[in-house]
Design an enzyme around this catalytic site. Structure first.
Site, short mmCIF file in Angstrom:
data_model
loop_
_atom_site.label_atom_id
_atom_site.label_comp_id
_atom_site.label_asym_id
_atom_site.label_seq_id
_atom_site.Cartn_x
_atom_site.Cartn_y
_atom_site.Cartn_z
N HIS A 27 12.99 -3.23 1.44
CA HIS A 27 12.35 -1.83 2.11
C HIS A 27 13.20 -0.77 1.55
O HIS A 27 14.40 -1.00 1.50
CB HIS A 27 12.35 -1.88 3.58
CG HIS A 27 11.25 -2.79 4.18
ND1 HIS A 27 9.89 -2.87 4.07
CD2 HIS A 27 11.96 -3.96 4.73
CE1 HIS A 27 9.51 -3.82 4.76
NE2 HIS A 27 10.43 -4.59 4.92
N ARG B 163 13.90 3.69 12.01
CA ARG B 163 12.59 4.56 12.32
C ARG B 163 11.77 4.30 13.38
O ARG B 163 12.55 3.77 14.28
CB ARG B 163 11.79 4.48 10.74
CG ARG B 163 12.61 4.83 9.27
CD ARG B 163 11.80 4.60 8.14
NE ARG B 163 10.73 5.65 8.14
CZ ARG B 163 9.93 5.37 7.11
NH1 ARG B 163 9.69 4.53 6.18
NH2 ARG B 163 8.61 6.40 7.28
N ASN C 16 7.90 -5.88 -1.33
CA ASN C 16 7.99 -4.76 -0.45
C ASN C 16 6.42 -4.73 0.08
O ASN C 16 5.54 -4.08 -0.52
CB ASN C 16 8.26 -3.55 -0.92
CG ASN C 16 8.62 -2.33 -0.07
OD1 ASN C 16 7.98 -2.32 1.09
ND2 ASN C 16 9.15 -1.15 -0.39
N ALA D 28 3.34 -1.09 4.54
CA ALA D 28 2.90 -1.13 5.92
C ALA D 28 2.31 -2.57 6.40
O ALA D 28 2.47 -2.88 7.68
CB ALA D 28 1.89 -0.20 6.33
N PRO E 106 0.71 -1.32 -0.27
CA PRO E 106 0.03 0.10 0.15
C PRO E 106 0.86 1.11 0.05
O PRO E 106 1.81 1.37 0.61
CB PRO E 106 -0.91 -0.13 1.29
CG PRO E 106 -0.11 -0.98 1.89
CD PRO E 106 0.59 -2.07 1.20
N ASN E 107 0.35 2.13 -0.71
CA ASN E 107 0.85 3.70 -0.90
C ASN E 107 2.21 3.82 -1.74
O ASN E 107 2.53 4.72 -1.91
CB ASN E 107 1.06 4.30 0.53
CG ASN E 107 -0.25 4.28 1.34
OD1 ASN E 107 -1.39 4.80 0.70
ND2 ASN E 107 -0.36 3.77 2.45
N GLU F 252 12.62 -9.77 0.86
CA GLU F 252 11.86 -8.69 1.55
C GLU F 252 12.90 -7.41 1.22
O GLU F 252 14.02 -7.34 1.45
CB GLU F 252 11.47 -8.77 2.97
CG GLU F 252 10.76 -7.85 3.52
CD GLU F 252 10.77 -7.97 5.12
OE1 GLU F 252 11.03 -9.22 5.57
OE2 GLU F 252 10.25 -7.21 5.92
N TYR G 91 11.42 8.68 0.56
CA TYR G 91 11.43 7.77 -0.27
C TYR G 91 12.13 7.82 -1.56
O TYR G 91 12.06 7.32 -2.33
CB TYR G 91 9.76 7.29 -0.36
CG TYR G 91 9.28 6.80 0.86
CD1 TYR G 91 9.62 5.51 1.46
CD2 TYR G 91 8.43 7.52 1.38
CE1 TYR G 91 8.97 5.00 2.42
CE2 TYR G 91 7.70 7.11 2.75
CZ TYR G 91 8.17 5.86 3.17
OH TYR G 91 7.52 5.38 4.42
N ARG H 94 5.34 11.91 -3.40
CA ARG H 94 5.02 12.83 -2.37
C ARG H 94 6.30 12.25 -1.15
O ARG H 94 6.78 11.08 -1.40
CB ARG H 94 3.80 12.13 -1.31
CG ARG H 94 2.47 12.44 -1.81
CD ARG H 94 2.23 13.88 -1.50
NE ARG H 94 1.00 14.47 -2.50
CZ ARG H 94 -0.14 14.90 -1.91
NH1 ARG H 94 -0.29 14.42 -0.57
NH2 ARG H 94 -0.95 15.26 -2.73
O1 CA2 Z 1 10.85 1.52 3.32
C1 CA2 Z 1 9.91 0.86 2.68
O2 CA2 Z 1 10.00 0.41 1.49
C2 CA2 Z 1 8.70 0.76 3.62
O3 CA2 Z 1 8.12 -0.77 3.32
C3 CA2 Z 1 7.52 1.90 3.00
C4 CA2 Z 1 6.06 1.75 3.72
C5 CA2 Z 1 6.35 1.74 5.23
O4 CA2 Z 1 5.07 1.66 5.76
C6 CA2 Z 1 7.26 0.89 5.73
O5 CA2 Z 1 7.61 0.66 7.05
C7 CA2 Z 1 8.70 0.74 5.02
C8 CA2 Z 1 5.32 3.01 3.38
C9 CA2 Z 1 5.26 2.78 1.87
C10 CA2 Z 1 4.42 4.08 1.63
O6 CA2 Z 1 5.08 4.76 0.23
C11 CA2 Z 1 5.18 6.20 0.18
C12 CA2 Z 1 5.76 6.60 -0.82
C13 CA2 Z 1 5.47 7.95 -1.30
C14 CA2 Z 1 4.84 8.74 -0.29
C15 CA2 Z 1 3.99 8.28 0.60
C16 CA2 Z 1 4.21 7.05 0.76
#
Ligand code: CA2
Length: 155
Positions: free
Chosen positions: A101, A108, A75, A78, A11-12, A99, A24, A19
């Site tokens: 990230h 974090r 990946n 969340a 997700p996201n 996996e 990221y 964003r």
């Molecule tokens: O570091 C990673 O790849 C994560 O899997 C990214 C997840 C986070 O919940 C994990 O703890 C670590 C979040 C992905 C959301 O990605 C976004 C990218 C740009 C803007 C907003 C969210």
């Protein structure tokens, strides 16, 4: 036959590059897909690249990989920190699971330090930015014994 490698994104991650670039980075998910397809072509992989905001859809792709996939790179975003259902689905897959990230989750918030998926993953790449996906593909090539680069491709 070409090995199918599933690259699954939770997700996201569709917001990547649009964003929070300070967290990221500036690459979009489409840029990541392009890099994965380029590395996949060098390694002789058929890349199945997917993103979903839905846990059920991710599980359905893991089930599909059970039938046709040689390896999974995931990946889970969340869902990493919450989803026993994704862990159970991965436990039913026989091939290598890596996996990935983008960020170093250990640097974090503490809720990001626990990963259910790590209980199944053969390896974890975190904090290498979007390059982590390509590194994961290189590792999969080694694990599957397909590390020879295609003639004429840039290394
Ligand atoms: O570091 C990673 O790849 C994560 O899997 C990214 C997840 C986070 O919940 C994990 O703890 C670590 C979040 C992905 C959301 O990605 C976004 C990218 C740009 C803007 C907003 C969210």
């Amino acid at each position: 036959m070409t090995s199918k490698v599933f690259v699954l994104n939770g997700p996201n991650l569709n917001l990547l590059g649009k964003r929070q670039p300070e967290i990221y980075g500036r690459e979009t998910l489409s840029d990541v897909e392009t890099s994965c397809r380029a590395e996949g072509a060098r390694r002789g992989f058929d890349i199945r690249f997917h993103q979903s905001n839905s846990e059920g859809q991710l599980i359905d792709w893991i089930h599909e990989a059970r039938d046709v996939g040689a390896a999974i790179i995931i990946n889970p975003a969340a869902f990493t920190h919450t989803s026993i259902a994704i862990l159970d689905a991965l436990n039913a897959f026989d091939g290598p699971v890596l996996e990935v990230h983008i960020t170093n989750v250990h640097k974090r918030e503490s809720f990001r330090h626990r990963s259910y998926v790590s209980l199944r993953a053969d390896g974890v790449i975190a904090g290498f930015g979007t390059q982590g996906y390509v590194l994961a593909l290189q590792r999969i090539a080694d694990v599957l014994g397909l590390s020879t680069l295609r003639e004429g491709s840039a290394a």
